[in-house]
Motif scaffolding. Structure first.
Motif, PDB file in Angstrom:
ATOM      1  N   GLY A 156      63.568  19.473  77.704  1.00 12.65           N
ATOM      2  CA  GLY A 156      62.993  20.587  78.435  1.00 12.65           C
ATOM      3  C   GLY A 156      62.112  20.059  79.543  1.00 12.65           C
ATOM      4  O   GLY A 156      61.473  19.019  79.384  1.00 12.65           O
ATOM      5  N   VAL A 202      67.957  21.730  78.186  1.00  7.20           N
ATOM      6  CA  VAL A 202      68.103  23.079  77.624  1.00  7.20           C
ATOM      7  C   VAL A 202      67.015  24.015  78.129  1.00  7.20           C
ATOM      8  O   VAL A 202      67.293  25.085  78.673  1.00  7.20           O
ATOM      9  N   ASP A 203      65.761  23.626  77.930  1.00  2.90           N
ATOM     10  CA  ASP A 203      64.643  24.481  78.322  1.00  2.90           C
ATOM     11  C   ASP A 203      64.341  24.281  79.797  1.00  2.90           C
ATOM     12  O   ASP A 203      63.732  23.284  80.200  1.00  2.90           O
ATOM     13  N   HIS A 209      67.678  28.873  82.833  1.00  2.00           N
ATOM     14  CA  HIS A 209      68.437  29.199  81.630  1.00  2.00           C
ATOM     15  C   HIS A 209      67.781  30.385  80.930  1.00  2.00           C
ATOM     16  O   HIS A 209      66.580  30.357  80.650  1.00  2.00           O
ATOM     17  N   ARG A 238      69.892  29.185  76.338  1.00  2.00           N
ATOM     18  CA  ARG A 238      69.241  28.077  75.644  1.00  2.00           C
ATOM     19  C   ARG A 238      69.726  27.983  74.199  1.00  2.00           C
ATOM     20  O   ARG A 238      69.991  26.883  73.695  1.00  2.00           O
TER      21      ARG A 238
END
Length: 284
Positions: A243, A217-218, A222, A227
């Motif tokens: 992340g 995600v991190d 993005h 995110r």
């Protein structure tokens, strides 16, 4: 704990040797770093030998996949590197890299770019040759200002004028192989639209149903909105969220530890894995 689960060395397309990478990770204040070179585990041994005290190494790899014509990357953590099925697929992808890179150089020359295969091979050195090495040559020639500028449809991006497809795994098969080798599967930068086409969010649900463990995600590619959307989707699907920096040394602007993974998520990744174990530093 500061945990970075996505980095590259000269074993693929980074500019730090595996030994330099782990030393730089320690200097950056990391407690845990994953070495995830593209389709290879060739940097493991050197990284482990050089591992500073206080830093833990997570063996991994970033596997090249394609779904419905869209390229995507699958991060594999703590799998058995000797497991034959996954080892064979990694070898197929690596073996295709040289003819693919040669073909891209040929396309660039047809576009009147004075690039040479010899220079691209020199840049790649002992690493698994790929588009970032060609992009570096384009920067040297003044064709583009940065490596990222080469990843457009003008040049090397999927569908670009000089792009050539390579052997890539079906991501559902990649998940099966990672799990079969005792590893943990995390979808790398799944909605990095600045890199080109991405699979639809519905595909993430299908991959989750097939055993995907998590999504990255991190990540520098993005946006904040992306995110937030990914976190919501991961919560719905019961996926882990990670992340990381996606560090490539001087080839990209991202810094080690720029984004990190929650220690609880890291602990769950380690708990799920049966193919390999984290390597604690002994002051190499």
């Amino acid at each position: 704990m500061r945990i970075d689960l996505h980095t590259h060395s000269t074993a693929s397309d980074g500019t730090d040797t595996p030994a330099e990478l782990v030393r730089n990770a320690a200097a950056a204040g990391l407690d845990v770093v994953a070495l995830t070179d593209h389709d290879t585990v060739g940097g493991y041994a050197e990284a482990a030998r050089a591992l500073p005290s206080g830093l833990t190494l997570i063996p991994g790899a970033e596997l090249s996949c394609r779904l419905n014509g869209v390229s995507l990357h699958m991060l594999a953590y703590l799998f058995d590197p000797a497991e034959p099925e996954l080892a064979r697929e990694r070898e197929l992808v690596r073996d295709d890299r040289v003819p693919r890179a040669r073909a891209m150089v040929g396309k660039l020359r047809e576009l009147d770019v004075p690039i040479t295969w010899e220079r691209v091979a020199e840049i790649a050195g002992d690493g698994a040759v790929g588009r970032p090495h060609i992009a570096t040559a384009l920067v040297e020639l003044g064709v583009v200002e940065s490596v990222s500028d080469a990843f457009t449809t003008e040049w090397l991006a999927d569908g670009g004028r000089a792009h050539v497809e390579k052997h890539e795994l079906d991501p559902f098969e990649a998940i099966r192989l990672i799990k079969g080798a005792g590893g943990v599967a995390v979808f790398a930068h799944p909605l990095a639209v600045k890199r080109g086409r991405c699979v639809p969010e519905s595909a993430i649900g299908e991959l989750a149903a097939a055993g995907l463990d998590g999504v990255e995600v991190d990540h520098m590619d993005h946006s904040e909105d992306t995110r937030a959307r990914l976190r919501g989707l991961a919560a719905e699907l019961g996926l882990l969220t990670t992340g990381s920096s996606d560090y490539h040394g001087s080839r990209k602007t991202c810094r080690l530890g720029e984004y990190t993974t929650d220690p609880e998520v890291y602990g769950e990744i380690v708990r799920r894995a049966t193919g390999a174990f984290p390597v604690p530093g002994a002051g190499g």
